[in-house]
Write a protein that holds these residues in place. Structure first.
Motif, mmCIF file in Angstrom:
data_model
loop_
_atom_site.group_PDB
_atom_site.id
_atom_site.type_symbol
_atom_site.label_atom_id
_atom_site.label_comp_id
_atom_site.label_asym_id
_atom_site.label_seq_id
_atom_site.Cartn_x
_atom_site.Cartn_y
_atom_site.Cartn_z
ATOM 1 N N SER A 87 48.960 43.674 45.362
ATOM 2 C CA SER A 87 49.630 42.409 45.082
ATOM 3 C C SER A 87 48.625 41.340 44.668
ATOM 4 C CB SER A 87 50.415 41.951 46.310
ATOM 5 O OG SER A 87 51.065 40.725 46.052
ATOM 6 N N PHE A 88 47.525 41.230 45.412
ATOM 7 C CA PHE A 88 46.527 40.226 45.073
ATOM 8 C C PHE A 88 45.764 40.598 43.811
ATOM 9 C CE2 PHE A 88 47.474 38.567 49.215
ATOM 10 C CZ PHE A 88 47.247 37.213 49.071
ATOM 11 N N GLY A 89 45.698 41.898 43.513
ATOM 12 C CA GLY A 89 45.126 42.311 42.239
ATOM 13 C C GLY A 89 45.953 41.795 41.073
ATOM 14 N N MET A 90 47.286 41.830 41.232
ATOM 15 C CA MET A 90 48.174 41.283 40.202
ATOM 16 C C MET A 90 47.934 39.785 40.026
ATOM 17 S SD MET A 90 51.763 43.022 41.338
ATOM 18 C CE MET A 90 52.025 44.795 41.295
ATOM 19 N N ILE A 91 47.803 39.095 41.156
ATOM 20 C CA ILE A 91 47.617 37.640 41.115
ATOM 21 C C ILE A 91 46.280 37.281 40.478
ATOM 22 C CG2 ILE A 91 47.264 35.591 42.558
ATOM 23 C CD1 ILE A 91 49.300 36.920 44.550
ATOM 24 N N ARG A 92 45.203 37.924 40.948
ATOM 25 C CA ARG A 92 43.862 37.574 40.474
ATOM 26 C C ARG A 92 43.622 37.963 39.019
ATOM 27 N NH1 ARG A 92 41.188 39.733 46.110
ATOM 28 N NH2 ARG A 92 41.828 37.950 47.396
#
Length: 218
Positions: A87-92
């Motif tokens: 999820s944070f990979g998508m955001i970053r």
């Protein structure tokens, strides 16, 4: 003057077809209930969900389906569940087109403070710093003044910052404003029954008023 539902309804009008959208805790979560008809978007939650639907009706809640604010939610056909690292990979990697966040303070330069009041216990900032550093567009949903009647739209934030020069637009119970390119809160719309003078008195930071300010349509 708008209530929290009114703020959410007005922000929902900012969402474009095909957007990937992250909704922060508080007023932003209400936006999921007011997506305009004919608009197809994908709601992303940093705890690991892509394809959130509206809040469930009473009695239909699934305790295993929650958003980042631990509220029970629904999923849409085609939704997917994954770990927070993905999820944070998508955001970053800037896959999120629009982030809608609450705030304690916003400065006239677009700085945002929304995670900590010194001296008060907090669990942490959650995904806020990642979101404000990576999102292409950030809209803040907030009350114009605090409980003491003091403006939350300031020349400079007094609280610890979450992000610097990142906010694009703000929707409050009084108005819709955008951050001007040279700094300052440009007044775009006023809430039903609210005068420009009331907005001026409630705004500590630089307020830019150009021409006749229309009343917002909800």
């Amino acid at each position: 003057m708008l209530d929290k539902t009114g703020i959410a309804k007005r922000i929902a009008k900012e969402i474009k077809d095909g957007y990937y959208v992250n909704l922060g805790i508080g007023i932003p979560t209400l936006v999921a209930n007011y997506i305009p008809e004919g608009i197809n978007i994908v709601l992303q939650s940093e705890n690991g969900l892509l394809g959130m639907g509206p809040f469930p009706f009473e009695g239909e809640e699934d305790p295993d389906l929650i958003n980042a604010g631990k509220q029970t939610i629904t999923t849409l056909p085609g939704s997917s569940i994954f770990d927070s690292a993905m999820s944070f990979g998508m955001i970053r990697s800037q896959k999120v087109d629009l982030t809608i966040l609450g705030a304690m303070e916003v400065s006239e330069n677009g700085d945002i403070a929304n995670w900590k009041i010194p001296g008060k216990m907090v669990k942490g900032m959650g995904g806020a710093m990642d979101l404000v550093a990576s999102a292409k567009n950030i809209i803040v949903a907030m009350q114009h003044v605090n409980k003491a009647g003091e403006s939350k739209l300031l020349s400079e934030c007094s609280l610890p910052l979450t992000g610097v020069k990142c906010v694009k637009k703000i929707v409050t119970e009084l108005a819709v404003l955008e951050i001007a390119s040279g700094g300052g809160f440009r007044l775009l719309e006023r809430a039903p029954g609210v005068s420009v003078e009331e907005i001026r008195k409630a705004t500590t930071g630089k307020l830019i008023i150009e021409g006749e300010i229309p009343e917002m349509q909800i």
